[in-house]
Design a protein around this motif. Structure first.
Motif, PDB file in Angstrom:
ATOM      1  N   PHE A 176      41.157  51.412  37.644  1.00  0.00           N
ATOM      2  CA  PHE A 176      40.807  51.152  39.033  1.00  0.00           C
ATOM      3  C   PHE A 176      39.669  52.076  39.438  1.00  0.00           C
ATOM      4  O   PHE A 176      39.612  53.224  38.991  1.00  0.00           O
ATOM      5  N   VAL A 177      38.805  51.604  40.328  1.00  0.00           N
ATOM      6  CA  VAL A 177      37.927  52.519  41.041  1.00  0.00           C
ATOM      7  C   VAL A 177      38.827  53.262  42.034  1.00  0.00           C
ATOM      8  O   VAL A 177      39.933  52.816  42.339  1.00  0.00           O
ATOM      9  N   ARG A 178      38.378  54.378  42.540  1.00  0.00           N
ATOM     10  CA  ARG A 178      39.158  55.085  43.559  1.00  0.00           C
ATOM     11  C   ARG A 178      38.968  54.331  44.872  1.00  0.00           C
ATOM     12  O   ARG A 178      37.865  54.241  45.396  1.00  0.00           O
ATOM     13  N   ALA A 179      40.056  53.769  45.381  1.00  0.00           N
ATOM     14  CA  ALA A 179      39.974  52.892  46.548  1.00  0.00           C
ATOM     15  C   ALA A 179      41.242  52.987  47.381  1.00  0.00           C
ATOM     16  O   ALA A 179      42.254  53.537  46.944  1.00  0.00           O
ATOM     17  N   ALA A 180      41.163  52.423  48.577  1.00  0.00           N
ATOM     18  CA  ALA A 180      42.331  52.315  49.450  1.00  0.00           C
ATOM     19  C   ALA A 180      42.147  51.075  50.312  1.00  0.00           C
ATOM     20  O   ALA A 180      41.017  50.598  50.512  1.00  0.00           O
ATOM     21  N   MET A 181      43.256  50.563  50.803  1.00  0.00           N
ATOM     22  CA  MET A 181      43.225  49.412  51.702  1.00  0.00           C
ATOM     23  C   MET A 181      44.350  49.542  52.715  1.00  0.00           C
ATOM     24  O   MET A 181      45.398  50.121  52.421  1.00  0.00           O
ATOM     25  N   LEU A 182      44.125  48.963  53.875  1.00  0.00           N
ATOM     26  CA  LEU A 182      45.198  48.717  54.818  1.00  0.00           C
ATOM     27  C   LEU A 182      45.454  47.227  54.754  1.00  0.00           C
ATOM     28  O   LEU A 182      44.517  46.421  54.827  1.00  0.00           O
ATOM     29  N   VAL A 183      46.722  46.868  54.565  1.00  0.00           N
ATOM     30  CA  VAL A 183      47.108  45.473  54.392  1.00  0.00           C
ATOM     31  C   VAL A 183      48.217  45.163  55.385  1.00  0.00           C
ATOM     32  O   VAL A 183      49.169  45.931  55.511  1.00  0.00           O
ATOM     33  N   ARG A 184      48.088  44.035  56.081  1.00  0.00           N
ATOM     34  CA  ARG A 184      49.138  43.604  57.000  1.00  0.00           C
ATOM     35  C   ARG A 184      49.607  42.209  56.589  1.00  0.00           C
ATOM     36  O   ARG A 184      48.834  41.265  56.565  1.00  0.00           O
ATOM     37  N   ASP A 185      50.881  42.123  56.254  1.00  0.00           N
ATOM     38  CA  ASP A 185      51.497  40.854  55.862  1.00  0.00           C
ATOM     39  C   ASP A 185      50.673  40.106  54.820  1.00  0.00           C
ATOM     40  O   ASP A 185      50.468  38.895  54.899  1.00  0.00           O
TER      41      ASP A 185
ATOM     42  N   THR B 107      37.281  61.311  49.613  1.00  0.00           N
ATOM     43  CA  THR B 107      36.917  61.440  51.024  1.00  0.00           C
ATOM     44  C   THR B 107      37.324  60.178  51.775  1.00  0.00           C
ATOM     45  O   THR B 107      38.219  60.217  52.608  1.00  0.00           O
ATOM     46  N   ALA B 108      36.713  59.050  51.458  1.00  0.00           N
ATOM     47  CA  ALA B 108      36.945  57.791  52.174  1.00  0.00           C
ATOM     48  C   ALA B 108      38.303  57.173  51.892  1.00  0.00           C
ATOM     49  O   ALA B 108      38.761  56.318  52.657  1.00  0.00           O
TER      50      ALA B 108
ATOM     51  N   VAL C  10      39.089  47.923  53.765  1.00  0.00           N
ATOM     52  CA  VAL C  10      38.914  48.346  52.373  1.00  0.00           C
ATOM     53  C   VAL C  10      38.039  49.599  52.369  1.00  0.00           C
ATOM     54  O   VAL C  10      37.021  49.653  53.066  1.00  0.00           O
ATOM     55  N   PHE C  11      38.445  50.576  51.578  1.00  0.00           N
ATOM     56  CA  PHE C  11      37.710  51.829  51.462  1.00  0.00           C
ATOM     57  C   PHE C  11      37.506  52.107  49.972  1.00  0.00           C
ATOM     58  O   PHE C  11      38.456  52.046  49.206  1.00  0.00           O
ATOM     59  N   VAL C  12      36.283  52.421  49.580  1.00  0.00           N
ATOM     60  CA  VAL C  12      35.978  52.711  48.183  1.00  0.00           C
ATOM     61  C   VAL C  12      35.112  53.969  48.134  1.00  0.00           C
ATOM     62  O   VAL C  12      34.167  54.101  48.912  1.00  0.00           O
ATOM     63  N   GLU C  13      35.442  54.862  47.226  1.00  0.00           N
ATOM     64  CA  GLU C  13      34.633  56.071  47.055  1.00  0.00           C
ATOM     65  C   GLU C  13      33.317  55.697  46.390  1.00  0.00           C
ATOM     66  O   GLU C  13      33.302  54.966  45.403  1.00  0.00           O
ATOM     67  N   ASP C  14      32.225  56.220  46.922  1.00  0.00           N
ATOM     68  CA  ASP C  14      30.923  55.959  46.312  1.00  0.00           C
ATOM     69  C   ASP C  14      30.398  57.152  45.518  1.00  0.00           C
ATOM     70  O   ASP C  14      29.294  57.126  44.996  1.00  0.00           O
ATOM     71  N   ALA C  15      31.223  58.190  45.430  1.00  0.00           N
ATOM     72  CA  ALA C  15      30.871  59.380  44.653  1.00  0.00           C
ATOM     73  C   ALA C  15      32.170  60.017  44.164  1.00  0.00           C
ATOM     74  O   ALA C  15      33.246  59.698  44.676  1.00  0.00           O
TER      75      ALA C  15
END
Length: 165
Positions: A125-134, A149-150, A140-145
């Motif tokens: 995986f790339v380093r990422a995060a998401m907020l998901v509802r139902d 941080t993000a 969507v958040f993805v680190e660019d370095a």
């Protein structure tokens, strides 16, 4: 890459639940109900993931839930045994659920896979995060370095404050 408004794809994964038990399930079953803070890391026990990324979610579990998050889910392209050991070693059992994406199928389906062969780690995986509802992506958040941080818990808390439930 998956975007705001997209539905979570259905991909086979192994879940290490809040009770520490392992089950076979699908990504849409885990991310499809309630509001979920989902984050993905390149590898369990890897330095940045283990020291900088996961601990923030463990430490901020109560704040995330107070901000309207029903479950916190971490995914990595690791086998279920490694993910379970990581959950236990990190004190995350009971706070965070873990998805073992052993073949990288979820990473691919989300458009979040990256070739780390140069570091002898293969597809991750790339380093990422998401907020998901139902089951639908809110953010969507993805680190660019390198670094966190993000996609760390503080950034997710800020996003929740900006867009409360």
């Amino acid at each position: 890459m998956i975007e705001k408004g997209n539905a979570i794809p259905s991909v086979r994964v192994k879940l290490i639940g809040a009770d520490g038990e392992t089950t076979d399930t699908t990504s849409d079953a885990i991310l499809g109900t309630g509001r979920v803070a989902f984050f993905a890391v390149p590898g369990a026990f890897t330095p940045t993931c283990h020291v900088n990324h996961l601990p923030g979610f463990v430490a901020n579990e109560a704040k995330l839930k107070a901000a309207g998050i029903d479950r916190i889910v971490c995914a990595s392209v690791n086998d279920v045994h490694v993910m379970k050991a990581w959950a236990e070693a990190s004190g995350a059992v009971g706070k965070i659920e873990f998805l073992a994406d052993g073949n990288g199928e979820l990473a691919d389906a989300l458009g979040m896979s990256k070739d780390f062969s140069g570091s002898l780690m293969g597809k991750r995986f790339v380093r990422a995060a998401m907020l998901v509802r139902d089951g639908v992506v809110e953010s969507v958040f993805v680190e660019d370095a390198p670094g966190v941080t993000a996609t760390g818990a503080p950034a997710i808390l800020m996003a929740l404050e900006a867009n409360p439930s």
